[in-house]
Design an enzyme around this catalytic site. Structure first.
Site, PDB file in Angstrom:
ATOM      1  N   GLY A 163       0.671  -1.199  -0.127  1.00  0.00           N
ATOM      2  CA  GLY A 163       0.148   0.129  -0.157  1.00  0.00           C
ATOM      3  C   GLY A 163       0.917   1.107  -0.067  1.00  0.00           C
ATOM      4  N   LEU A 171       6.271   2.025   4.132  1.00  0.00           N
ATOM      5  CA  LEU A 171       7.325   2.285   3.556  1.00  0.00           C
ATOM      6  C   LEU A 171       8.263   3.694   3.881  1.00  0.00           C
ATOM      7  CD1 LEU A 171       5.989   1.229   0.100  1.00  0.00           C
ATOM      8  CD2 LEU A 171       7.495  -0.101   1.482  1.00  0.00           C
ATOM      9  N   HIS A 183      -4.474   1.449   7.257  1.00  0.00           N
ATOM     10  CA  HIS A 183      -3.359   2.130   7.437  1.00  0.00           C
ATOM     11  C   HIS A 183      -3.256   3.235   6.426  1.00  0.00           C
ATOM     12  CE1 HIS A 183       1.227   1.547   7.906  1.00  0.00           C
ATOM     13  NE2 HIS A 183       1.336   2.237   6.752  1.00  0.00           N
ATOM     14  N   HIS A 222      -2.643   7.603   6.548  1.00  0.00           N
ATOM     15  CA  HIS A 222      -1.895   8.703   6.126  1.00  0.00           C
ATOM     16  C   HIS A 222      -2.182   9.812   5.601  1.00  0.00           C
ATOM     17  CE1 HIS A 222       1.820   6.502   5.936  1.00  0.00           C
ATOM     18  NE2 HIS A 222       1.485   5.256   5.574  1.00  0.00           N
TER      19      HIS A 222
END
Ligand code: NI
Length: 175
Positions: A48, A98, A139, A143
């Site tokens: 993702g 990431l 998740h 962000h």
């Protein structure tokens, strides 16, 4: 015009803490951004990616949690994704990000969510997600609200991870 890998911002970065703006106009540039984000995500590799992670403060996420070899890829592009309902039942999953490379921690979230979004053709979509898909979509939507998975952790653990990331960024800057 080919796709282009984008640079992923590493925590801490003020752009990762901002609330992203709603997308009200689906332009070719925004579709191209979504394609770039998918390429960046697959290349990382990850499951993702949210637009703020590549420095674009707009409500756009991409994901593909069909990561087993025997499952066909299922790239999803979501503009303005919204959780419209969530289960009372929760699930604990060891999450990573990431933007926070090589750090993992258990996060508790609703185990099933229904999400509404606009797809790359401008059509409204609604779907229920469970398992890894549910964890991942929540998740990524976080962000868009400037929230990282480490914000669910205790202060000490969060500070420890942030210190490691600052050190990593200094190393990367030195080259
Ligand atoms: Ni993330």
């Amino acid at each position: 015009m080919g796709t282009m890998k984008r640079q992923i911002l590493i925590h801490p970065d003020p752009r990762l803490k901002k609330v992203a703006a709603a997308v009200d106009d689906l332009t070719d540039a925004r579709r191209a951004l979504a394609e770039d984000m998918l390429e960046t995500m697959y290349d990382a590799p990850g499951i993702g990616l949210a637009a703020p992670q590549v420095g674009v403060l707009e409500r756009l996420i991409v994901l593909d949690c069909a990561k087993d070899e025997d499952q066909p890829p299922r790239p999803l592009v979501m503009f303005n994704p919204e959780v419209v309902s969530a289960s009372d039942e929760t699930r604990v999953y060891e999450e990573g990000c990431l933007s926070i490379p090589e750090q993992f921690a258990d996060v508790t979230r609703p185990s099933e969510v229904t999400v509404r979004w606009m797809d790359a053709d401008g059509a409204e979509q609604e779907e229920g997600f469970a398992g890894l898909w549910a964890t991942c979509v929540q998740h990524e939507i976080d962000h868009l609200n400037g929230k990282l998975f480490i914000d669910y952790l205790g202060t000490l653990k969060r500070q420890m991870i942030t210190r490691k990331m600052k050190k990593l960024k200094r190393e990367l800057a030195r080259g």
